[in-house]
Design a protein around this motif. Structure first.
Motif, mmCIF file in Angstrom:
data_model
loop_
_atom_site.group_PDB
_atom_site.id
_atom_site.type_symbol
_atom_site.label_atom_id
_atom_site.label_comp_id
_atom_site.label_asym_id
_atom_site.label_seq_id
_atom_site.Cartn_x
_atom_site.Cartn_y
_atom_site.Cartn_z
ATOM 1 N N PRO A 181 29.056 -26.763 0.860
ATOM 2 C CA PRO A 181 29.768 -25.902 1.778
ATOM 3 C C PRO A 181 31.016 -26.401 2.761
ATOM 4 N N ALA A 182 32.320 -26.360 2.955
ATOM 5 C CA ALA A 182 33.070 -26.427 4.205
ATOM 6 C C ALA A 182 32.436 -27.829 5.202
ATOM 7 N N SER A 183 32.593 -28.496 5.561
ATOM 8 C CA SER A 183 32.644 -28.742 7.651
ATOM 9 C C SER A 183 33.361 -27.961 7.839
ATOM 10 N N VAL A 184 33.028 -27.579 8.929
ATOM 11 C CA VAL A 184 33.984 -27.209 10.307
ATOM 12 C C VAL A 184 34.402 -27.350 11.689
ATOM 13 N N LEU A 185 34.929 -27.545 12.069
ATOM 14 C CA LEU A 185 35.131 -28.338 13.722
ATOM 15 C C LEU A 185 35.778 -27.244 14.057
ATOM 16 N N SER A 186 35.035 -26.856 15.170
ATOM 17 C CA SER A 186 35.494 -25.078 15.887
ATOM 18 C C SER A 186 36.764 -25.449 17.072
ATOM 19 N N SER A 187 36.867 -24.728 17.589
ATOM 20 C CA SER A 187 37.723 -24.451 18.293
ATOM 21 C C SER A 187 37.174 -25.074 19.251
ATOM 22 N N ASP A 188 36.349 -25.532 20.159
ATOM 23 C CA ASP A 188 36.111 -25.671 21.282
ATOM 24 C C ASP A 188 35.983 -27.481 21.135
ATOM 25 N N LEU A 189 35.445 -27.654 19.412
ATOM 26 C CA LEU A 189 35.589 -29.475 19.352
ATOM 27 C C LEU A 189 36.865 -30.200 19.267
ATOM 28 N N HIS A 190 37.013 -31.778 20.172
ATOM 29 C CA HIS A 190 37.981 -32.155 20.753
ATOM 30 C C HIS A 190 37.914 -33.677 19.653
ATOM 31 N N ILE A 191 38.168 -34.007 18.916
ATOM 32 C CA ILE A 191 38.001 -35.142 18.426
ATOM 33 C C ILE A 191 38.826 -36.366 18.353
ATOM 34 N N THR A 192 38.440 -37.492 18.964
ATOM 35 C CA THR A 192 39.636 -38.759 18.483
ATOM 36 C C THR A 192 38.807 -39.857 17.954
ATOM 37 N N GLY A 193 39.595 -39.684 16.631
ATOM 38 C CA GLY A 193 39.215 -40.599 15.986
ATOM 39 C C GLY A 193 39.621 -40.402 14.047
ATOM 40 N N ASN A 194 39.531 -40.865 13.539
ATOM 41 C CA ASN A 194 39.789 -40.391 12.014
ATOM 42 C C ASN A 194 38.128 -40.197 11.547
ATOM 43 N N LEU A 195 38.464 -39.253 10.634
ATOM 44 C CA LEU A 195 37.548 -38.251 9.193
ATOM 45 C C LEU A 195 37.603 -38.388 8.009
ATOM 46 N N ARG A 196 37.050 -38.519 7.256
ATOM 47 C CA ARG A 196 36.799 -39.160 6.017
ATOM 48 C C ARG A 196 35.962 -38.478 5.421
ATOM 49 N N THR A 197 36.086 -37.218 4.265
ATOM 50 C CA THR A 197 34.826 -36.721 3.320
ATOM 51 C C THR A 197 35.722 -36.514 1.772
ATOM 52 N N THR A 198 34.986 -36.260 1.596
ATOM 53 C CA THR A 198 35.435 -36.186 -0.354
ATOM 54 C C THR A 198 34.986 -34.925 -0.306
ATOM 55 N N GLY A 199 34.596 -34.318 0.546
ATOM 56 C CA GLY A 199 34.289 -32.044 0.378
ATOM 57 C C GLY A 199 35.311 -32.159 1.348
ATOM 58 N N ASP A 200 35.321 -30.331 1.972
ATOM 59 C CA ASP A 200 36.313 -29.833 2.566
ATOM 60 C C ASP A 200 35.900 -29.888 3.659
ATOM 61 N N ILE A 201 37.002 -29.791 4.284
ATOM 62 C CA ILE A 201 37.168 -29.608 5.887
ATOM 63 C C ILE A 201 37.856 -28.286 5.900
ATOM 64 N N ASN A 202 36.893 -27.534 7.280
ATOM 65 C CA ASN A 202 38.332 -26.746 8.099
ATOM 66 C C ASN A 202 38.433 -26.765 9.048
ATOM 67 N N VAL A 203 39.931 -26.908 9.986
ATOM 68 C CA VAL A 203 39.478 -27.453 11.140
ATOM 69 C C VAL A 203 40.391 -26.583 12.680
ATOM 70 N N GLU A 204 39.242 -26.064 12.985
ATOM 71 C CA GLU A 204 39.863 -25.503 13.544
ATOM 72 C C GLU A 204 40.335 -25.175 15.582
ATOM 73 N N GLY A 205 39.574 -26.501 15.597
ATOM 74 C CA GLY A 205 40.063 -27.531 17.190
ATOM 75 C C GLY A 205 41.386 -28.810 17.362
ATOM 76 N N THR A 206 40.766 -29.094 17.677
ATOM 77 C CA THR A 206 42.085 -30.618 18.218
ATOM 78 C C THR A 206 41.977 -31.759 18.103
ATOM 79 N N VAL A 207 41.883 -32.746 16.604
ATOM 80 C CA VAL A 207 42.068 -33.545 16.510
ATOM 81 C C VAL A 207 43.269 -34.859 16.651
ATOM 82 N N GLU A 208 42.576 -35.978 16.996
ATOM 83 C CA GLU A 208 43.986 -37.099 17.378
ATOM 84 C C GLU A 208 43.274 -38.189 16.950
#
Length: 172
Positions: free
Chosen positions: A46-73
């Motif tokens: 299943p897709a990885s979910v980054l919830s709306s209260d999550l703040h990530i600083t850094g790079n994300l890399r996957t061969t799968g699926d990602i559903n972003v609801e939060g903040t990614v820098e």
């Protein structure tokens, strides 16, 4: 000429007494030296979910699926990337399929890119196919490429002119 079948009658069947050869996938043939058996295909996770209260600083890399609801820098690379309405991405996005419902500040590279009516994109989009719904906000340039996922080739910077009016020689 015709005989009554005994399929529905209980008891011994004449055909059952003869042993049948077990079906095998290996028929007697010469082996192919290039053939390499592969493992059975695994179920898609299943897709990885980054919830709306999550703040990530850094790079994300996957061969799968990602559903972003939060903040990614940082930069994101995935197979299918879905940016939710509450999401904000500050960095480059690279994916086979990109669905943007939220905000991206940075470059988007994808085979299929879709901006929904709630999308807010500030940056360039490099794509093979693109769809922009009415109501989407977009500031930047759009460029079609047959292979938008490759980082080599066009960098977006113009090639400097040859000095002293000398003819340009192509680099190999």
């Amino acid at each position: 000429m015709f005989s009554k079948s005994k399929i529905n009658e209980p008891g011994h069947k004449a055909d059952d007494s003869a042993p049948k050869p077990a079906p095998t996938s290996e028929a007697p043939r010469t082996p192919n030296p290039e053939f390499k058996p592969t493992a059975p295909p695994k179920a898609k996770p299943p897709a990885s979910v980054l919830s709306s209260d999550l703040h990530i600083t850094g790079n994300l890399r996957t061969t799968g699926d990602i559903n972003v609801e939060g903040t990614v820098e940082g930069d994101i690379r995935a197979h299918l990337l879905t940016i939710g309405e509450s999401a904000t991405i500050k960095g480059e996005v690279v994916a086979d399929d990109v669905v943007i419902n939220g905000r991206i500040v940075g470059r988007v590279r994808g085979l299929k890119v879709r901006l929904t009516a709630t999308a807010r994109v500030e940056g360039d989009i490099i794509h093979k196919t693109i769809a922009i719904e009415s109501g989407a906000h977009f500031e930047g340039s759009v460029q079609r490429q047959d292979d938008p996922l490759s980082t080599r080739g066009k960098t977006g910077a113009p090639k400097p002119a040859a000095p002293n009016g000398a003819p340009e020689t192509p680099a190999s």
